[in-house]
Design a protein around this motif. Structure first.
Motif, mmCIF file in Angstrom:
data_model
loop_
_atom_site.group_PDB
_atom_site.id
_atom_site.type_symbol
_atom_site.label_atom_id
_atom_site.label_comp_id
_atom_site.label_asym_id
_atom_site.label_seq_id
_atom_site.Cartn_x
_atom_site.Cartn_y
_atom_site.Cartn_z
ATOM 1 N N ARG A 39 0.851 -1.183 0.000
ATOM 2 C CA ARG A 39 0.000 0.000 0.000
ATOM 3 C C ARG A 39 0.891 1.238 0.000
ATOM 4 O O ARG A 39 1.857 1.311 0.752
ATOM 5 C CB ARG A 39 -0.899 -0.010 1.250
ATOM 6 C CG ARG A 39 -1.957 1.077 1.244
ATOM 7 C CD ARG A 39 -2.718 1.040 2.548
ATOM 8 N NE ARG A 39 -3.479 -0.185 2.697
ATOM 9 C CZ ARG A 39 -4.751 -0.325 2.322
ATOM 10 N NH1 ARG A 39 -5.372 0.690 1.764
ATOM 11 N NH2 ARG A 39 -5.385 -1.465 2.505
ATOM 12 N N PRO A 40 0.598 2.228 -0.849
ATOM 13 C CA PRO A 40 1.464 3.400 -0.940
ATOM 14 C C PRO A 40 1.716 4.038 0.423
ATOM 15 O O PRO A 40 0.783 4.360 1.150
ATOM 16 C CB PRO A 40 0.661 4.342 -1.857
ATOM 17 C CG PRO A 40 -0.178 3.427 -2.686
ATOM 18 C CD PRO A 40 -0.531 2.275 -1.785
ATOM 19 N N GLY A 41 2.976 4.160 0.767
ATOM 20 C CA GLY A 41 3.347 4.755 2.031
ATOM 21 C C GLY A 41 3.247 3.832 3.220
ATOM 22 O O GLY A 41 3.573 4.207 4.337
ATOM 23 N N GLY A 42 2.772 2.601 3.021
ATOM 24 C CA GLY A 42 2.602 1.667 4.121
ATOM 25 C C GLY A 42 3.915 1.027 4.516
ATOM 26 O O GLY A 42 4.839 0.898 3.715
ATOM 27 N N PRO A 43 4.021 0.570 5.763
ATOM 28 C CA PRO A 43 5.269 -0.030 6.227
ATOM 29 C C PRO A 43 5.412 -1.477 5.753
ATOM 30 O O PRO A 43 4.423 -2.157 5.482
ATOM 31 C CB PRO A 43 5.110 0.019 7.751
ATOM 32 C CG PRO A 43 3.630 -0.086 7.953
ATOM 33 C CD PRO A 43 2.994 0.648 6.806
ATOM 34 N N ARG A 44 6.645 -1.945 5.678
ATOM 35 C CA ARG A 44 6.909 -3.350 5.390
ATOM 36 C C ARG A 44 6.896 -4.112 6.714
ATOM 37 O O ARG A 44 7.608 -3.764 7.658
ATOM 38 C CB ARG A 44 8.260 -3.514 4.694
ATOM 39 C CG ARG A 44 8.608 -4.968 4.383
ATOM 40 C CD ARG A 44 9.911 -5.078 3.610
ATOM 41 N NE ARG A 44 10.261 -6.469 3.371
ATOM 42 C CZ ARG A 44 9.748 -7.213 2.392
ATOM 43 N NH1 ARG A 44 8.859 -6.677 1.573
ATOM 44 N NH2 ARG A 44 10.108 -8.478 2.242
ATOM 45 N N ILE A 45 6.077 -5.171 6.792
ATOM 46 C CA ILE A 45 5.892 -5.901 8.039
ATOM 47 C C ILE A 45 6.126 -7.385 7.800
ATOM 48 O O ILE A 45 5.564 -7.969 6.873
ATOM 49 C CB ILE A 45 4.464 -5.702 8.600
ATOM 50 C CG1 ILE A 45 4.118 -4.213 8.673
ATOM 51 C CG2 ILE A 45 4.338 -6.339 9.971
ATOM 52 C CD1 ILE A 45 2.683 -3.932 9.028
ATOM 53 N N THR A 46 6.946 -8.000 8.646
ATOM 54 C CA THR A 46 7.189 -9.434 8.580
ATOM 55 C C THR A 46 7.084 -10.024 9.979
ATOM 56 O O THR A 46 7.385 -9.365 10.968
ATOM 57 C CB THR A 46 8.581 -9.746 8.013
ATOM 58 O OG1 THR A 46 9.575 -9.071 8.807
ATOM 59 C CG2 THR A 46 8.694 -9.277 6.560
ATOM 60 N N SER A 47 6.649 -11.282 10.054
ATOM 61 C CA SER A 47 6.572 -11.969 11.337
ATOM 62 C C SER A 47 7.971 -12.293 11.835
ATOM 63 O O SER A 47 8.883 -12.560 11.048
ATOM 64 C CB SER A 47 5.763 -13.263 11.199
ATOM 65 O OG SER A 47 4.435 -12.980 10.819
ATOM 66 N N GLY A 48 8.147 -12.269 13.162
ATOM 67 C CA GLY A 48 9.451 -12.565 13.717
ATOM 68 C C GLY A 48 9.424 -12.601 15.223
ATOM 69 O O GLY A 48 8.358 -12.544 15.845
ATOM 70 N N ARG A 49 10.581 -12.685 15.807
ATOM 71 C CA ARG A 49 10.710 -12.751 17.263
ATOM 72 C C ARG A 49 10.833 -11.337 17.823
ATOM 73 O O ARG A 49 11.639 -10.541 17.345
ATOM 74 C CB ARG A 49 11.946 -13.573 17.626
ATOM 75 C CG ARG A 49 12.151 -13.802 19.110
ATOM 76 C CD ARG A 49 13.247 -14.838 19.330
ATOM 77 N NE ARG A 49 13.562 -15.028 20.745
ATOM 78 C CZ ARG A 49 14.515 -14.375 21.389
ATOM 79 N NH1 ARG A 49 15.266 -13.492 20.732
ATOM 80 N NH2 ARG A 49 14.733 -14.601 22.669
ATOM 81 N N LEU A 50 10.032 -11.064 18.843
ATOM 82 C CA LEU A 50 10.022 -9.733 19.446
ATOM 83 C C LEU A 50 10.209 -9.901 20.951
ATOM 84 O O LEU A 50 9.494 -10.666 21.583
ATOM 85 C CB LEU A 50 8.698 -9.028 19.140
ATOM 86 C CG LEU A 50 8.583 -7.530 19.388
ATOM 87 C CD1 LEU A 50 7.422 -6.959 18.581
ATOM 88 C CD2 LEU A 50 8.354 -7.220 20.859
ATOM 89 N N THR A 51 11.170 -9.187 21.515
ATOM 90 C CA THR A 51 11.400 -9.218 22.953
ATOM 91 C C THR A 51 11.418 -7.795 23.501
ATOM 92 O O THR A 51 11.614 -6.827 22.755
ATOM 93 C CB THR A 51 12.724 -9.914 23.311
ATOM 94 O OG1 THR A 51 13.813 -9.149 22.780
ATOM 95 C CG2 THR A 51 12.770 -11.324 22.733
ATOM 96 N N LEU A 52 11.232 -7.694 24.805
ATOM 97 C CA LEU A 52 11.209 -6.390 25.473
ATOM 98 C C LEU A 52 12.540 -6.033 26.103
ATOM 99 O O LEU A 52 12.660 -5.002 26.763
ATOM 100 C CB LEU A 52 10.110 -6.371 26.535
ATOM 101 C CG LEU A 52 8.683 -6.636 26.024
ATOM 102 C CD1 LEU A 52 7.691 -6.604 27.171
ATOM 103 C CD2 LEU A 52 8.293 -5.637 24.947
ATOM 104 N N THR A 53 13.543 -6.885 25.927
ATOM 105 C CA THR A 53 14.890 -6.596 26.408
ATOM 106 C C THR A 53 15.886 -7.023 25.347
ATOM 107 O O THR A 53 15.604 -7.907 24.528
ATOM 108 C CB THR A 53 15.211 -7.356 27.711
ATOM 109 O OG1 THR A 53 15.022 -8.759 27.487
ATOM 110 C CG2 THR A 53 14.322 -6.897 28.844
ATOM 111 N N GLY A 54 17.078 -6.409 25.358
ATOM 112 C CA GLY A 54 18.136 -6.796 24.424
ATOM 113 C C GLY A 54 17.802 -6.426 22.991
ATOM 114 O O GLY A 54 16.764 -5.850 22.684
ATOM 115 N N GLY A 55 18.694 -6.775 22.089
ATOM 116 C CA GLY A 55 18.450 -6.559 20.667
ATOM 117 C C GLY A 55 18.564 -5.128 20.204
ATOM 118 O O GLY A 55 18.034 -4.760 19.159
ATOM 119 N N GLY A 56 19.232 -4.264 20.984
ATOM 120 C CA GLY A 56 19.396 -2.874 20.564
ATOM 121 C C GLY A 56 18.209 -2.026 20.973
ATOM 122 O O GLY A 56 17.163 -2.514 21.416
#
Length: 340
Positions: A39-56
């Motif tokens: 969609r024009p201007g829409g973000p690119r979204i992919t499934s993945g691992r999400l944590t609330l600590t670490g990873g920058g």
């Protein structure tokens, strides 16, 4: 035709139909993903691992873009919040997190009507506990240590409110599970004297770093106040008038909030301010629009908040000292929390 031939033909036909069905599902999934990302201007979204600590250093928020990941918690680099998003699969209406603890306010869909729930999440977004929410979720906060979580809901049925909505603010100790379902149970001190009134409402909790002090909005008799709460003494003390949805700065010295201003339209009555707790001095921020949100401090100098957008809401940022201008941070997003 022999029975064996008929069986072979039937098996072959079923295999072809299964292949067609699988191809159709994959094609539909691919198209759904493309709709979400192309969609024009829409973000690119992919499934993945999400944590609330670490990873920058990252920002986690509710994704509002239409597609298979709408309403899911997603993360993006804090330095590039408009960049690609990683979707968690966890859906929330409101969200906040700190020190590896999250609070997710979500709908529980029922056969007759939806109900709502506050879910305490660990650093990997796994449920640790949940609590019923007696109305439509509005605000959510976690204390800097992760020890306490709070939420606000719009509720109906209070005798003084008639057919109108009122609010209910709750706080839970995420370690012990002890829940205070409403701040109305606390003792109120207004202008140095004990205060009681049937129409008292509270919302917009924000926590200090000492795991004891918090701030919130109190409304009574047509006025709103900033109140300081004490979790041990179970008291609430008024500090400043005309403060809604407070957000405490990282150093604990300032409150960012929305304030009703004279001359503003009835449907857009608020402007953003920062209050110095020690002096009581107010600073108007460089956002000319009415903002109905509880701001988030990105750092000691910058505030983040939501305004209506094409997908429902976009995030904006403005300096906390009244200088500069407001600017759009990212689209199709609400309820940000900075983690990592």
């Amino acid at each position: 035709m022999t029975l064996r031939s008929r069986v072979l033909i039937l098996v072959s036909a079923l295999a072809v139909l299964a292949g067609v069905a699988a191809a159709s599902v994959l094609h539909a999934s691919a198209r759904a993903g493309l709709r979400d990302q192309a969609r024009p201007g829409g973000p690119r979204i992919t499934s993945g691992r999400l944590t609330l600590t670490g990873g920058g250093h990252r920002v986690v928020f509710r994704n509002m873009a239409w597609g298979p990941h709408r309403d899911e918690l997603v993360s993006a680099p804090a330095t590039d919040p408009s960049g690609p998003r990683t979707a968690s699969g966890v859906k929330c209406l409101r969200f906040h997190a700190a020190s590896g603890t999250g609070v997710c306010l979500r709908a529980v869909h029922g056969p007759v009507q939806d109900t709502y729930r506050a879910v305490i999440l660990d650093a990997r977004l796994r449920e640790r506990a949940h609590y019923d929410v007696p109305g439509i979720p509005s605000r959510a906060r976690v204390s800097p240590s992760g020890r306490f979580a709070a939420w606000t809901a719009f509720v109906g049925g209070d005798s003084y409110a008639g057919t109108a909505f009122s609010t209910r603010a709750a706080i839970v100790d995420t370690r012990t599970g002890r829940l205070t379902p409403t701040l109305e149970a606390y003792r109120i001190v207004r202008d140095g004297r004990p205060y009681r009134a049937a129409d008292v409402n509270f919302w917009g909790v924000t926590f200090a770093a000492d795991d004891r002090t918090f701030y919130a909005t109190m409304a009574t008799r047509g006025s709103t106040y900033l109140v300081r709460g004490d979790l041990r003494a179970r008291t609430l003390t008024t500090l400043h008038a005309n403060v809604e949805c407070p957000s405490l700065s990282p150093d604990g010295t300032r409150i960012a909030y929305k304030k009703r201003v004279e001359g503003a339209p009835e449907d857009a009555p608020w402007r953003l301010y920062v209050l110095e707790l020690r002096t009581g001095r107010e600073t108007a921020l460089a956002e000319p629009r009415s903002v109905d949100d509880q701001l988030v401090w990105r750092d000691a100098r910058t505030l983040v908040y939501a305004l209506p957008g094409d997908y429902g809401a976009d995030l904006y940022t403005v300096p906390a000292d009244g200088t500069g201008t407001a600017r759009r941070l990212t689209g199709a997003a609400v309820s940000p929390a900075y983690v990592g």
